[in-house]
Design a protein around this motif. Structure first.
Motif, PDB file in Angstrom:
ATOM      1  N   UNK A 105      -1.914  12.161   1.888  1.00 54.31           N
ATOM      2  CA  UNK A 105      -2.562  12.783   0.729  1.00 54.31           C
ATOM      3  C   UNK A 105      -1.756  12.593  -0.546  1.00 54.31           C
ATOM      4  N   UNK A 106      -0.448  12.367  -0.408  1.00 56.60           N
ATOM      5  CA  UNK A 106       0.384  12.034  -1.574  1.00 56.60           C
ATOM      6  C   UNK A 106       0.352  10.535  -1.849  1.00 56.60           C
ATOM      7  N   UNK A 107       0.468   9.730  -0.801  1.00 54.81           N
ATOM      8  CA  UNK A 107       0.533   8.275  -0.991  1.00 54.81           C
ATOM      9  C   UNK A 107      -0.722   7.715  -1.644  1.00 54.81           C
ATOM     10  N   UNK A 108      -1.869   8.351  -1.422  1.00 49.83           N
ATOM     11  CA  UNK A 108      -3.120   7.846  -1.986  1.00 49.83           C
ATOM     12  C   UNK A 108      -3.114   7.930  -3.516  1.00 49.83           C
ATOM     13  N   UNK A 109      -2.196   8.715  -4.074  1.00 50.03           N
ATOM     14  CA  UNK A 109      -2.052   8.777  -5.533  1.00 50.03           C
ATOM     15  C   UNK A 109      -1.353   7.543  -6.105  1.00 50.03           C
ATOM     16  N   UNK A 110      -0.653   6.802  -5.244  1.00 48.25           N
ATOM     17  CA  UNK A 110       0.185   5.699  -5.730  1.00 48.25           C
ATOM     18  C   UNK A 110      -0.198   4.334  -5.161  1.00 48.25           C
ATOM     19  N   UNK A 111      -0.920   4.322  -4.042  1.00 43.77           N
ATOM     20  CA  UNK A 111      -1.274   3.052  -3.390  1.00 43.77           C
ATOM     21  C   UNK A 111      -2.776   2.987  -3.143  1.00 43.77           C
ATOM     22  N   UNK A 112      -3.350   1.775  -3.122  1.00 43.72           N
ATOM     23  CA  UNK A 112      -4.763   1.636  -2.751  1.00 43.72           C
ATOM     24  C   UNK A 112      -5.000   2.213  -1.349  1.00 43.72           C
ATOM     25  N   UNK A 113      -6.179   2.760  -1.148  1.00 46.89           N
ATOM     26  CA  UNK A 113      -6.485   3.454   0.110  1.00 46.89           C
ATOM     27  C   UNK A 113      -6.225   2.586   1.344  1.00 46.89           C
ATOM     28  N   UNK A 114      -6.494   1.279   1.224  1.00 46.30           N
ATOM     29  CA  UNK A 114      -6.331   0.424   2.402  1.00 46.30           C
ATOM     30  C   UNK A 114      -4.863   0.094   2.701  1.00 46.30           C
TER      31      UNK A 114
END
Length: 208
Positions: A53-62
């Motif tokens: 839920x944090x990483x999705x702020x910085x990287x594309x969903x895939x």
């Protein structure tokens, strides 16, 4: 029979451990390794929910699943030694033991890394269950008959309530005391240092 023994569950990040320094270091390392900007100072102000839920702020969903794997791989080296126990953490676990109870840690953190933190700090709960967040935490709390769950996030309050456990919240994480109360916490403490005295009162109450 599980409910005959006092069983108290605890969250990990910002409840038993101050994971901000280690997590910040890990995000900075991930940023350097991938060439992707991550505001590590911002990320550590909203600990609690699962890593994705944090990483999705910085990287594309895939890319999130692969980035989570990379983060978890780096985590033991970057984060364990940098992470101290919260004030009162050891004493809180000891208070439950002294009362003849069992302790468990239920956390959204990757379970192997949660166990590394606890071992490094010499904190030894009876049970550790990782990879559960918010209402999902009720699965483990129910399985082990936890009557009390202690956490710092509104997600922890929801987990306790879903499990039918008493929600004890500590205002040491991202959620202030009034937000924890509004979410339905039964008890709000400033930090775990207040927990042993609270537990004494809680155990005396049925006999009063």
């Amino acid at each position: 029979m599980a409910h005959m023994t006092l069983t108290v569950g605890f969250d990990l990040d910002m409840t038993l451990i101050d994971s901000r320094p280690g997590i910040r270091a890990c995000y900075l390392a991930l940023s350097e390794r991938t060439g992707t900007y991550i505001d590590a100072d911002l990320a550590v102000t909203r600990l609690g929910p699962p890593l994705a839920e944090e990483l999705v702020n910085w990287f594309p969903a895939d890319e999130v699943a692969a980035m989570a794997d990379l983060y978890r791989e780096m985590y033991p080296v970057m984060a364990i030694a940098a992470t101290p126990a919260m004030d009162g953490a050891r004493e809180a676990i000891a208070a439950v033991r002294a009362a003849g109870g069992r302790t468990m840690v239920v956390t959204a953190k990757y379970e192997p890394n949660a166990k590394l933190h606890l071992a490094h700090l010499g904190i030894e709960p009876d049970v550790v269950v990782g990879d559960l967040w918010a209402e999902q935490k009720a699965e483990a709390l129910r399985e082990y008959g936890a009557g009390v769950y202690v956490g710092d996030h509104v997600g922890d309050v929801r987990g306790a309530r879903t499990a039918g456990a008493l929600s004890v919240a500590v205002a040491t994480g991202p959620c202030p005391a009034d937000e924890l109360r509004a979410a339905g916490a039964d008890v709000v403490l400033d930090d775990l240092s207040a927990f042993p005295a609270w537990l004494d009162g809680y155990r005396e109450a049925p006999r009063a």
